[in-house]
Design a protein around this motif. Structure first.
Motif, PDB file in Angstrom:
ATOM      1  N   GLU A 105     -11.118  -4.119 -13.168  1.00 16.01           N
ATOM      2  CA  GLU A 105     -10.163  -3.653 -12.164  1.00 16.01           C
ATOM      3  C   GLU A 105     -10.760  -3.711 -10.765  1.00 16.01           C
ATOM      4  OE1 GLU A 105      -7.106  -2.906 -11.688  1.00 16.01           O
ATOM      5  OE2 GLU A 105      -6.475  -3.283 -13.731  1.00 16.01           O
ATOM      6  N   LEU A 108     -10.668  -7.246  -9.660  1.00 17.51           N
ATOM      7  CA  LEU A 108      -9.312  -7.740  -9.382  1.00 17.51           C
ATOM      8  C   LEU A 108      -8.661  -7.047  -8.196  1.00 17.51           C
ATOM      9  CD1 LEU A 108      -7.838  -8.001 -13.006  1.00 17.51           C
ATOM     10  CD2 LEU A 108      -8.652  -9.869 -11.553  1.00 17.51           C
ATOM     11  N   ALA A 109      -9.283  -5.989  -7.686  1.00 20.09           N
ATOM     12  CA  ALA A 109      -8.685  -5.217  -6.584  1.00 20.09           C
ATOM     13  C   ALA A 109      -8.378  -6.082  -5.359  1.00 20.09           C
ATOM     14  CB  ALA A 109      -9.584  -4.050  -6.211  1.00 20.09           C
ATOM     15  N   ARG A 112      -5.224  -8.083  -6.066  1.00 15.98           N
ATOM     16  CA  ARG A 112      -4.036  -7.230  -6.043  1.00 15.98           C
ATOM     17  C   ARG A 112      -3.634  -6.902  -4.607  1.00 15.98           C
ATOM     18  NH1 ARG A 112      -2.642  -5.350 -11.020  1.00 15.98           N
ATOM     19  NH2 ARG A 112      -4.251  -5.286 -12.650  1.00 15.98           N
ATOM     20  N   ALA A 115      -2.000 -10.003  -3.053  1.00 12.71           N
ATOM     21  CA  ALA A 115      -0.652 -10.217  -3.570  1.00 12.71           C
ATOM     22  C   ALA A 115       0.331  -9.216  -2.977  1.00 12.71           C
ATOM     23  CB  ALA A 115      -0.669 -10.110  -5.095  1.00 12.71           C
ATOM     24  N   GLU A 116      -0.091  -7.966  -2.848  1.00 11.64           N
ATOM     25  CA  GLU A 116       0.780  -6.949  -2.272  1.00 11.64           C
ATOM     26  C   GLU A 116       1.063  -7.240  -0.798  1.00 11.64           C
ATOM     27  OE1 GLU A 116       0.889  -2.074  -1.613  1.00 11.64           O
ATOM     28  OE2 GLU A 116      -0.702  -3.022  -2.805  1.00 11.64           O
ATOM     29  N   ASP A 121       4.890 -10.898  -6.582  1.00  6.32           N
ATOM     30  CA  ASP A 121       4.957 -10.104  -7.805  1.00  6.32           C
ATOM     31  C   ASP A 121       3.960 -10.686  -8.808  1.00  6.32           C
ATOM     32  OD1 ASP A 121       5.605  -8.390  -9.825  1.00  6.32           O
ATOM     33  OD2 ASP A 121       7.475  -9.404 -10.377  1.00  6.32           O
ATOM     34  N   GLY A 123       1.437  -8.767 -10.231  1.00  9.00           N
ATOM     35  CA  GLY A 123       0.782  -7.707 -10.984  1.00  9.00           C
ATOM     36  C   GLY A 123       0.698  -8.005 -12.470  1.00  9.00           C
ATOM     37  N   LEU A 126      -2.175 -10.459 -13.235  1.00 11.63           N
ATOM     38  CA  LEU A 126      -3.487  -9.831 -13.168  1.00 11.63           C
ATOM     39  C   LEU A 126      -3.694  -8.860 -14.326  1.00 11.63           C
ATOM     40  CD1 LEU A 126      -3.634  -9.171  -9.313  1.00 11.63           C
ATOM     41  CD2 LEU A 126      -4.705 -11.027 -10.597  1.00 11.63           C
ATOM     42  N   ASP A 127      -2.622  -8.155 -14.721  1.00 12.15           N
ATOM     43  CA  ASP A 127      -2.730  -7.262 -15.881  1.00 12.15           C
ATOM     44  C   ASP A 127      -3.044  -8.056 -17.146  1.00 12.15           C
ATOM     45  OD1 ASP A 127      -2.171  -5.131 -14.271  1.00 12.15           O
ATOM     46  OD2 ASP A 127      -0.047  -5.011 -14.821  1.00 12.15           O
ATOM     47  N   ARG A 130      -6.652  -9.080 -17.060  1.00  6.82           N
ATOM     48  CA  ARG A 130      -7.511  -7.931 -17.358  1.00  6.82           C
ATOM     49  C   ARG A 130      -7.541  -7.640 -18.845  1.00  6.82           C
ATOM     50  NH1 ARG A 130      -4.528  -2.977 -15.723  1.00  6.82           N
ATOM     51  NH2 ARG A 130      -3.501  -3.591 -17.666  1.00  6.82           N
TER      52      ARG A 130
END
Length: 248
Positions: A105, A108-109, A112, A115-116, A121, A123, A126-127, A130
């Motif tokens: 995590e 990947l921060a 994320r 992307a934000e 979209d 997420g 990346l989930d 992970r």
């Protein structure tokens, strides 16, 4: 007043003894007093200096025929340092499958956040990455703890170094169970930093990736080893020179 102080001292002795038995304090696990002004070198109660170095890997793929020469070069560098009095090296290896989720995590921060910021979209992608990595990976870390103590010097030099440290400590507050915030003697600090630079340069010449941790980073790594479940990656120890936190 003397009676009150005596009772308070006895109570403090009892509490410290119980804390040591039941390991409720940090000093039950590790002995550290303070850090040097460079905010990298840690000082132990006896004045020993320690630096934490993380091993991040090797820059090239080593084949079976290259490995013996590589190991011989590393061994030679360690031998040249450890053959001198006062120097020691601890090797710490940690493997924790339960920590891999937090480690991934953290890696990947940045993705994320990007992307934000772009309104993507991503997420779920990346989930998915992970979750896939967690099935096959475990968190592994290797550290070197580089130490220098007063055995490095003659008895005359050690006496002079202790006098220097005592002089430095006269201006600092002291308490029976308080940490001694006095830095080490200058000649010991010079010998330690020279040893650290020599070793890191030697490892770099053999394509070993290392990172000398700051005191804040080193203490975070130690706490994550001792208590990973309740330690945030954003936790930061309070060291000499840090501003005091403001609380209500």
């Amino acid at each position: 007043m003397g009676i009150v102080d005596g009772i308070g001292g006895i109570a403090a002795d009892i509490l410290m003894g119980l804390g040591s038995v039941f390991r409720v304090g940090g000093n039950s696990y590790i002995e550290l007093e303070t850090c040097e002004d460079d905010l990298k070198t840690l000082v132990r109660p006896d004045g020993t200096l320690s630096t934490l170095v993380r091993i991040d890997g090797v820059q090239k793929v080593l084949g079976p025929h290259e490995m013996p020469d590589f190991l011989a070069g590393i061994e030679s560098k360690f031998d040249s340092i450890l053959s001198r009095p006062g120097f020691s090296i601890d090797i710490v290896i940690q493997r924790d499958p339960d920590m891999i989720g937090r480690t991934i995590e953290a890696a990947l921060a940045p993705a994320r956040a990007t992307a934000e910021r772009l309104g993507l979209d991503a997420g779920w992608i990346l989930d998915s990455r992970r979750d896939a990595l967690m099935s096959y990976c475990a968190s592994e870390t290797v550290w070197l703890v580089l130490n220098t103590n007063y055995e490095r010097f003659t008895s005359v030099e050690t006496k002079r170094a202790n006098q220097e440290r005592n002089e430095k400590g006269r201006t600092l507050p002291h308490g029976k169970y308080a940490q001694n915030m006095t830095p080490s003697a200058s000649n010991l600090y010079s010998a330690h930093t020279a040893m650290v630079s020599e070793l890191l340069d030697g490892l770099a010449n053999h394509d070993v990736l290392t990172r000398e941790l700051t005191a804040h980073e080193a203490l975070l790594e130690m706490r994550l080893c001792l208590d990973p479940g309740s330690t945030s990656f954003k936790w930061r120890a309070l060291l000499p020179g840090d501003p005091l936190p403001t609380r209500m």
